[in-house]
Write a protein that holds these residues in place. Structure first.
Motif, PDB file in Angstrom:
ATOM      1  N   THR A  87      51.890  52.843  34.019  1.00  0.00           N
ATOM      2  CA  THR A  87      50.582  52.701  34.644  1.00  0.00           C
ATOM      3  C   THR A  87      49.579  52.100  33.663  1.00  0.00           C
ATOM      4  O   THR A  87      49.707  52.243  32.456  1.00  0.00           O
ATOM      5  CB  THR A  87      50.036  54.062  35.139  1.00  0.00           C
ATOM      6  N   CYS A  88      48.580  51.445  34.227  1.00  0.00           N
ATOM      7  CA  CYS A  88      47.573  50.757  33.434  1.00  0.00           C
ATOM      8  C   CYS A  88      46.686  51.767  32.685  1.00  0.00           C
ATOM      9  O   CYS A  88      46.181  52.725  33.287  1.00  0.00           O
ATOM     10  CB  CYS A  88      46.723  49.893  34.352  1.00  0.00           C
ATOM     11  N   ALA A  89      46.495  51.544  31.376  1.00  0.00           N
ATOM     12  CA  ALA A  89      45.676  52.440  30.563  1.00  0.00           C
ATOM     13  C   ALA A  89      44.207  52.332  30.957  1.00  0.00           C
ATOM     14  O   ALA A  89      43.404  53.222  30.674  1.00  0.00           O
ATOM     15  CB  ALA A  89      45.840  52.101  29.086  1.00  0.00           C
ATOM     16  N   SER A  90      43.851  51.248  31.639  1.00  0.00           N
ATOM     17  CA  SER A  90      42.451  51.017  31.974  1.00  0.00           C
ATOM     18  C   SER A  90      42.106  51.486  33.387  1.00  0.00           C
ATOM     19  O   SER A  90      41.169  52.253  33.581  1.00  0.00           O
ATOM     20  CB  SER A  90      42.144  49.526  31.810  1.00  0.00           C
ATOM     21  N   CYS A  91      42.897  51.055  34.388  1.00  0.00           N
ATOM     22  CA  CYS A  91      42.536  51.388  35.767  1.00  0.00           C
ATOM     23  C   CYS A  91      43.490  52.406  36.401  1.00  0.00           C
ATOM     24  O   CYS A  91      43.221  52.916  37.488  1.00  0.00           O
ATOM     25  CB  CYS A  91      42.462  50.119  36.624  1.00  0.00           C
ATOM     26  N   GLY A  92      44.609  52.714  35.724  1.00  0.00           N
ATOM     27  CA  GLY A  92      45.520  53.738  36.220  1.00  0.00           C
ATOM     28  C   GLY A  92      46.467  53.294  37.315  1.00  0.00           C
ATOM     29  O   GLY A  92      47.279  54.084  37.795  1.00  0.00           O
ATOM     30  N   ARG A  93      46.375  52.027  37.714  1.00  0.00           N
ATOM     31  CA  ARG A  93      47.297  51.530  38.731  1.00  0.00           C
ATOM     32  C   ARG A  93      48.609  51.137  38.065  1.00  0.00           C
ATOM     33  O   ARG A  93      48.656  50.903  36.857  1.00  0.00           O
ATOM     34  CB  ARG A  93      46.680  50.327  39.457  1.00  0.00           C
ATOM     35  N   PRO A  94      49.699  51.058  38.872  1.00  0.00           N
ATOM     36  CA  PRO A  94      50.996  50.685  38.283  1.00  0.00           C
ATOM     37  C   PRO A  94      50.954  49.280  37.699  1.00  0.00           C
ATOM     38  O   PRO A  94      50.308  48.394  38.256  1.00  0.00           O
ATOM     39  CB  PRO A  94      51.960  50.740  39.471  1.00  0.00           C
ATOM     40  N   ILE A  95      51.613  49.113  36.563  1.00  0.00           N
ATOM     41  CA  ILE A  95      51.738  47.777  35.973  1.00  0.00           C
ATOM     42  C   ILE A  95      52.937  47.097  36.637  1.00  0.00           C
ATOM     43  O   ILE A  95      53.988  47.710  36.794  1.00  0.00           O
ATOM     44  CB  ILE A  95      51.960  47.869  34.441  1.00  0.00           C
ATOM     45  N   ALA A  96      52.762  45.837  37.034  1.00  0.00           N
ATOM     46  CA  ALA A  96      53.833  45.110  37.729  1.00  0.00           C
ATOM     47  C   ALA A  96      55.093  45.066  36.867  1.00  0.00           C
ATOM     48  O   ALA A  96      55.013  44.773  35.673  1.00  0.00           O
ATOM     49  CB  ALA A  96      53.378  43.695  38.051  1.00  0.00           C
ATOM     50  N   PRO A  97      56.258  45.363  37.473  1.00  0.00           N
ATOM     51  CA  PRO A  97      57.526  45.349  36.714  1.00  0.00           C
ATOM     52  C   PRO A  97      57.768  44.024  35.988  1.00  0.00           C
ATOM     53  O   PRO A  97      58.276  44.023  34.863  1.00  0.00           O
ATOM     54  CB  PRO A  97      58.582  45.580  37.797  1.00  0.00           C
ATOM     55  N   ALA A  98      57.377  42.904  36.620  1.00  0.00           N
ATOM     56  CA  ALA A  98      57.594  41.596  35.993  1.00  0.00           C
ATOM     57  C   ALA A  98      56.799  41.483  34.694  1.00  0.00           C
ATOM     58  O   ALA A  98      57.252  40.886  33.714  1.00  0.00           O
ATOM     59  CB  ALA A  98      57.197  40.475  36.944  1.00  0.00           C
TER      60      ALA A  98
END
Ligand SMILES: [Zn+2]
Length: 114
Positions: A87-98
């Motif tokens: 997950t993104c350290a900034s917004c908490g959304r999942p980071i794209a697998p790619a």
């Protein structure tokens, strides 16, 4: 093999690469330092001195970049071991697998990194 294990291995691999590059840059800096010691310090009037100085700046910049990369890689590894590596350290959304595949040490999503 789980995704987390695969990613931990990618991060470890990337860390080895960067650590090697850092060691290489530090070796070049040490050589340059030794070379500099054999010349006089009159950089202003000595063409070799000027090129040594610019080479020095270039290597110092490289070294700084490698040190920062290592810190980012270690942070990504620590986050992964805590279970929030995806997950993104900034917004908490999942980071794209790619994105994680291209940059296993990424700690932010593409939107936050931009
Ligand atoms: Zn984000």
């Amino acid at each position: 093999m789980t995704d987390t294990t695969a990613r931990a291995e990618q991060i470890a691999e990337r860390r080895r690469e960067v650590a090697e590059q850092l060691a290489d840059v530090e070796r070049q800096l040490a050589e340059l330092r030794a070379l500099r010691g054999t010349l006089n310090d009159d950089d202003e009037h000595d063409p070799d001195g000027v090129s040594l100085s610019s080479e020095w700046s270039r290597l110092e910049g490289l070294r700084q970049a490698e040190v920062e990369s290592l810190a980012a890689i270690d942070e990504a590894a620590a986050r992964l071991s805590r279970g929030d590596g995806g997950t993104c350290a900034s917004c908490g959304r999942p980071i794209a697998p790619a994105r994680l595949e291209a940059r296993p040490d990424a700690t932010t999503c593409i939107d936050c990194a931009a």
